[in-house]
Design a protein around this motif. Structure first.
Motif, short mmCIF file in Angstrom:
data_model
loop_
_atom_site.label_atom_id
_atom_site.label_comp_id
_atom_site.label_asym_id
_atom_site.label_seq_id
_atom_site.Cartn_x
_atom_site.Cartn_y
_atom_site.Cartn_z
N VAL A 102 15.09 -3.29 -18.07
CA VAL A 102 13.95 -4.35 -17.94
C VAL A 102 13.36 -4.85 -17.37
N LEU A 103 14.94 -5.33 -16.49
CA LEU A 103 14.65 -6.19 -15.46
C LEU A 103 13.67 -5.81 -14.09
N THR A 104 14.29 -4.12 -14.08
CA THR A 104 13.72 -3.84 -12.49
C THR A 104 12.90 -2.91 -13.03
N ARG A 105 12.56 -1.87 -13.91
CA ARG A 105 11.64 -1.33 -14.70
C ARG A 105 11.38 -1.29 -15.98
N PRO A 106 10.63 -2.60 -15.98
CA PRO A 106 10.20 -2.72 -17.75
C PRO A 106 9.42 -1.79 -17.94
N PRO A 107 9.30 -1.71 -19.56
CA PRO A 107 8.87 -0.84 -20.16
C PRO A 107 7.79 -1.24 -20.74
N ASP A 108 7.55 -0.07 -21.77
CA ASP A 108 6.03 -0.44 -23.10
C ASP A 108 6.24 -1.19 -23.70
N ALA A 109 7.31 -1.09 -24.16
CA ALA A 109 8.59 -1.23 -25.03
C ALA A 109 9.71 -0.97 -25.37
N VAL A 110 10.53 -1.88 -26.31
CA VAL A 110 11.70 -1.51 -26.57
C VAL A 110 12.59 -1.13 -27.90
N LEU A 111 12.69 -0.57 -28.49
CA LEU A 111 14.18 0.21 -29.29
C LEU A 111 15.68 -0.43 -29.05
N LEU A 112 15.63 -1.38 -29.99
CA LEU A 112 17.18 -1.98 -29.96
C LEU A 112 18.30 -2.16 -30.86
N ASP A 113 19.47 -1.71 -30.43
CA ASP A 113 20.31 -1.59 -31.70
C ASP A 113 20.55 -2.91 -31.24
N LEU A 114 21.44 -4.01 -32.23
CA LEU A 114 21.84 -5.41 -32.17
C LEU A 114 23.49 -5.33 -31.21
N HIS A 115 24.64 -4.51 -32.15
CA HIS A 115 25.36 -4.16 -31.92
C HIS A 115 26.13 -2.81 -31.41
N MET A 116 25.65 -4.08 -29.69
CA MET A 116 25.79 -2.74 -28.85
C MET A 116 27.54 -3.47 -27.45
N PRO A 117 28.16 -3.23 -26.70
CA PRO A 117 29.51 -3.34 -26.66
C PRO A 117 28.50 -3.61 -25.09
N ARG A 118 29.46 -5.13 -25.21
CA ARG A 118 29.53 -6.07 -23.60
C ARG A 118 28.28 -6.55 -23.32
N VAL A 119 27.18 -6.93 -24.17
CA VAL A 119 25.93 -7.34 -24.24
C VAL A 119 25.65 -7.59 -25.69
N THR A 120 24.68 -7.80 -26.84
CA THR A 120 24.84 -7.37 -28.22
C THR A 120 23.21 -7.87 -27.68
N GLY A 121 22.41 -6.66 -28.38
CA GLY A 121 21.13 -6.91 -28.50
C GLY A 121 20.55 -7.79 -28.82
N TRP A 122 20.99 -9.10 -29.54
CA TRP A 122 20.58 -10.03 -30.05
C TRP A 122 20.11 -10.61 -28.54
N VAL A 123 21.60 -10.83 -27.48
CA VAL A 123 20.92 -11.46 -26.74
C VAL A 123 20.05 -10.68 -25.33
N VAL A 124 20.41 -9.47 -25.40
CA VAL A 124 18.74 -8.44 -24.81
C VAL A 124 17.02 -9.36 -25.16
N CYS A 125 16.82 -9.36 -26.43
CA CYS A 125 15.96 -10.36 -26.71
C CYS A 125 15.70 -11.14 -26.72
N ARG A 126 16.34 -12.14 -26.77
CA ARG A 126 16.41 -13.20 -26.06
C ARG A 126 16.07 -13.87 -24.78
#
Length: 327
Positions: A40-64
């Motif tokens: 997201v930071l290096t090549r921002p997309p037009d939209a994101v489909l995001l799982d919530l329960h992921m390793p290392r960093v959760t989807g909640w944190v990514v969205c926030r």
């Protein structure tokens, strides 16, 4: 459109990617939250489909992280998860997600929601200039997480300080003085004030003495703003001005009559307008996005303080009346 698909299941990523590609989208995949943030930071997309329960960093944190970044916040984020617990939906909404889709809905429902989200983004971008994010490296993942956590802790501290005033038994002017002091200290300004509609008063807190012309200019603009908010047509001079400090507010060498930075917001209790919060500064661009976000969080607490102080005054009046009647 380029879609970022973040999910720790390679089987699901393959299935959803195939669906998106078949419908004309370009797909970029991430296997966990940290990888998603990097993309997201290096090549921002037009939209994101995001799982919530992921390793290392959760989807909640990514969205926030995305929704807290002015350059990324317009990118639609659709939560795609196999969970349908109330807690998951609540935190997805609190994180700023634009939609919540169960993985059992993969197919046309997903495509319809994605098209609607992309159309909504296109409309929102017509209303203003969109910031372009700078290219970032992997080290920025931790930096961004820490930045958001620091900001949220700061905002929560300010809000707690304001709402704590409502728990103390204070008269109205004293309570307003504490709220304005906290607001001015949190965002930095020359003048902070609360205008009360029913009392027709303007309680002013100056962080440093200002000129009489500057104070008159400030009071006039706040009065007109409150008149427009309430539909009462208040005009300059209709509000009685009080200071929160015993020392003089005026100084001949204070800021000029024209204020360069303004923040005005209505104060409401149970949907009813009770007044307005106003801050001004002589410096330009004092109230940036971060300051405005803090003030938006503070405003409901300020209204709560006012209601609590009024209730306290009513109780004191009733008790005083009962005491006199007993004599």
């Amino acid at each position: 459109m380029r879609i970022l698909l973040a999910d720790d299941s390679p089987v699901l990523r393959k299935a959803v990617a195939r669906l998106l590609v078949a419908n004309g989208h370009e797909v970029e995949e991430a296997a966990d939250g940290a990888e998603a943030i990097n993309l997201v930071l290096t090549r921002p997309p037009d939209a994101v489909l995001l799982d919530l329960h992921m390793p290392r960093v959760t989807g909640w944190v990514v969205c926030r992280l995305m929704k807290e970044d002015p350059a990324l916040c317009r990118i639609p984020v659709l939560v795609l998860t196999s969970y349908d617990e109330p807690e998951d939906r609540f935190w997805a909404e609190q994180s700023g997600a634009d939609g919540y889709i169960r993985k059992t809905q993969v197919g046309q429902p997903l495509l319809d929601r994605l098209d609607a989200a992309l159309a909504g983004r296109a409309l929102s971008e017509l209303s203003g200039v969109v910031d372009k994010p700078a290219r970032s490296g992997p080290v920025d993942v931790l930096a961004r997480v820490c930045e958001v956590l620091d900001r949220k802790l700061f905002e929560a501290t300010v809000v707690n300080e304001v709402t704590a005033v409502a728990l103390r038994s204070l008269d109205l002017r004293e309570a307003l003085g504490e709220v304005l002091t906290a607001a001015a200290r949190a965002v930095g300004c020359d003048v902070a004030a609360i205008a009360l509609l029913s009392e027709l008063t303007l309680v002013v807190h100056c962080t440093r003495p200002v000129s009489a012309a500057a104070l008159d200019s400030f009071a006039a603009r706040v009065t007109r703003a409150l008149g427009e908010m309430s539909g009462t047509g208040l005009a300059p001079g209709d509000l009685i001005v009080y200071g929160t400090r015993p020392e003089p507010m005026l100084a001949p060498d204070g800021p000029a009559a024209e204020w360069e930075s303004w923040y005005l917001a209505p104060l409401q209790v149970r949907g009813q307008l009770i007044g307005a919060l106003a801050l001004a500064a002589a410096a330009r661009d004092r109230f940036d996005d971060r300051a405005r976000r803090t003030l938006r969080m503070l405003t409901p607490g300020a209204a709560l303080v006012i209601e609590g102080a009024r209730q306290f005054q009513r109780v004191i009046s009733v008790e005083a009346g009962a005491g006199l009647a007993a004599l």
